[in-house]
Scaffold this active site. Structure first.
Site, mmCIF file in Angstrom:
data_model
loop_
_atom_site.group_PDB
_atom_site.id
_atom_site.type_symbol
_atom_site.label_atom_id
_atom_site.label_comp_id
_atom_site.label_asym_id
_atom_site.label_seq_id
_atom_site.Cartn_x
_atom_site.Cartn_y
_atom_site.Cartn_z
ATOM 1 N N LYS A 35 0.684 -1.060 -0.007
ATOM 2 C CA LYS A 35 0.004 0.290 -0.575
ATOM 3 C C LYS A 35 0.840 0.892 -0.014
ATOM 4 C CE LYS A 35 -0.235 -0.722 4.961
ATOM 5 N NZ LYS A 35 -0.371 -0.980 5.740
ATOM 6 N N TYR A 240 17.590 29.522 5.454
ATOM 7 C CA TYR A 240 16.597 29.846 6.198
ATOM 8 C C TYR A 240 16.601 30.256 7.887
ATOM 9 C CZ TYR A 240 12.804 29.890 2.270
ATOM 10 O OH TYR A 240 12.422 30.650 0.734
ATOM 11 N N MET A 286 12.095 24.230 0.970
ATOM 12 C CA MET A 286 11.093 23.188 0.278
ATOM 13 C C MET A 286 11.687 21.793 -0.406
ATOM 14 S SD MET A 286 7.935 24.017 -1.930
ATOM 15 C CE MET A 286 7.694 24.998 -0.322
HETATM 16 C C1 LIG Z 1 0.437 -2.293 7.069
HETATM 17 C C2 LIG Z 1 -0.452 -3.246 7.371
HETATM 18 C C3 LIG Z 1 0.364 -4.013 7.712
HETATM 19 C C4 LIG Z 1 1.844 -3.937 7.075
HETATM 20 O O1 LIG Z 1 2.312 -3.889 8.463
HETATM 21 P P1 LIG Z 1 4.243 -3.210 9.011
HETATM 22 O O2 LIG Z 1 3.372 -3.182 9.856
HETATM 23 O O3 LIG Z 1 4.354 -2.288 8.248
HETATM 24 O O4 LIG Z 1 4.758 -4.132 8.461
HETATM 25 C C5 LIG Z 1 -0.068 -5.299 7.841
HETATM 26 N N1 LIG Z 1 -1.767 -5.868 8.158
HETATM 27 C C6 LIG Z 1 -2.079 -5.005 7.670
HETATM 28 C C7 LIG Z 1 -3.785 -4.633 7.541
HETATM 29 C C8 LIG Z 1 -1.987 -3.176 7.372
HETATM 30 O O5 LIG Z 1 -2.583 -2.381 7.126
#
Ligand SMILES: *Cc1c(COP(=O)(O)O)cnc(C)c1O
Length: 338
Positions: A35, A240, A286
């Site tokens: 993700k 800055y 930035m």
């Molecule tokens: C993001 C996620 C993972 C992975 O978690 P990590 O801590 O990055 O290993 C696993 N299961 C679910 C449901 C998640 O949302």
């Protein structure tokens, strides 16, 4: 066009990290959370390489993320389930929704009820059906029943409580597989692995628990080109708000990198580059960072500089989580795998 900043991505380290996590998962299969664009590395590039290493189960948050990976033809689960708006994509594609609520279950049944996954809440109170709602799944073909650990990165009694609650659900649904552990959960022991583990962070070089410190390797190195090199005379300031003052004449390189790229302000006066030989001086802007390059006379305009980005150290300097440091890496970087 070649961007003036790039992420060097170590394909061998990524695959080795997955193999390490797969080994630690014992008899359970080891999947991958990809993700948030593969935690900032680029989901397509990550998924392709992990599939090549033998990974068979991939997790994304949304249907847009699933669609981006569609060309790879992988087994994909969409963690946020299905809204009404997602149904066309969910029915047309081959990814499975992870049903989280009674309304999602009803919606998926009404839409024809293809194979799905289910998230059940065992105490985190984030997403998931209550165990009492499991009878709602009658008639659905559930592939994987999951739950998620709230504090696997710490030694807390809650881990064992969630484990017991989840183990108690075995046989209560038609699910063929059960899955509980994220990266940190894999280190909690074989009991936590069930049939499938779901690491994210540790694949990408994150170290959520000390057990990973010697085996998980860094995958990501941000690199940026020098736009200008200048000599700053003693007494002059850089950046800055003039927060940094030269005590002696100092050679300074200005890099094409900044907080808009995910090189956050927390690295101001603290970050380092080129294996600790150059220090960030003054505020991170930035789009720009200043480095003291007095120790490296060969650093000229156009030179590529590698920022030190080992996640356990960087997280302390930046005052941000390892997850934030990865997912913040912006889209101005070219991403290249070696
Ligand atoms: C993001 C996620 C993972 C992975 O978690 P990590 O801590 O990055 O290993 C696993 N299961 C679910 C449901 C998640 O949302």
């Amino acid at each position: 066009m070649i961007a003036p900043l790039r992420l060097r991505l170590d394909a061998t380290a990524l695959a080795d990290n997955w193999r390490t996590l797969a080994r630690m998962s014992g008899r359970a299969a080891c999947g991958a959370a990809v993700k948030a664009d593969g935690y900032g590395l680029g989901a397509l590039g990550v998924a392709e390489r992990l599939a090549g290493a033998g990974c068979r189960d991939f997790f994304v948050a949304t249907w847009a993320e699933a669609q981006a990976l569609e060309p790879l033809g992988l087994s994909l689960s969409v963690l946020h389930g299905v809204r009404e708006e997602d149904l066309p994509a969910a029915i047309a594609g081959h990814a499975r929704p992870v049903l989280n609520t009674a309304a999602q279950v009803a919606r998926w049944k009404a839409a024809g009820g293809g194979v799905c996954d289910v998230m059940v809440d065992t105490g985190m109170n984030r997403l998931g059906l209550s165990p009492d709602d499991l009878p709602l799944l009658d008639g659905l073909r559930v592939h994987t029943l999951m739950s998620h650990l709230a504090c696997a990165d710490e030694d807390r009694a809650m881990n064992a409580r969630q484990l017991a609650a989840f183990a108690g659900l075995a046989g209560r649904t038609s699910a063929r597989r059960m899955s509980l552990a994220n990266s940190a959960g894999i280190a909690l022991g074989a009991d936590y692995a069930f049939d499938l583990t779901r690491p994210g962070l540790a694949l990408y070089g994150g170290i959520p628990r000390a057990e990973f410190a010697d085996t998980i390797r860094q995958v990501v190195t941000p690199e940026a080109q020098v736009i200008q090199r200048r000599r700053v005379a003693a007494g002059q300031t850089v950046g800055y708000n003039a927060t940094w003052t030269a005590r002696a004449d100092t050679e300074v390189a200005i890099l094409n990198l900044g907080y808009a790229d995910g090189y956050f302000r927390g690295f101001s006066d603290k970050g380092t580059a080129q294996g600790g030989t150059c220090r960030v001086i003054g505020r991170v802007s930035m789009d720009l960072v200043a480095l003291d390059v007095s120790a490296t006379p060969d650093v000229r305009e156009g030179e590529w500089i590698a920022m030190d980005y080992g996640l356990p150290a960087a997280t302390v300097l930046a005052g941000m989580s390892q997850y934030e440091l990865l997912t913040g890496l912006g889209d101005r970087f070219d991403r290249y795998w070696m």
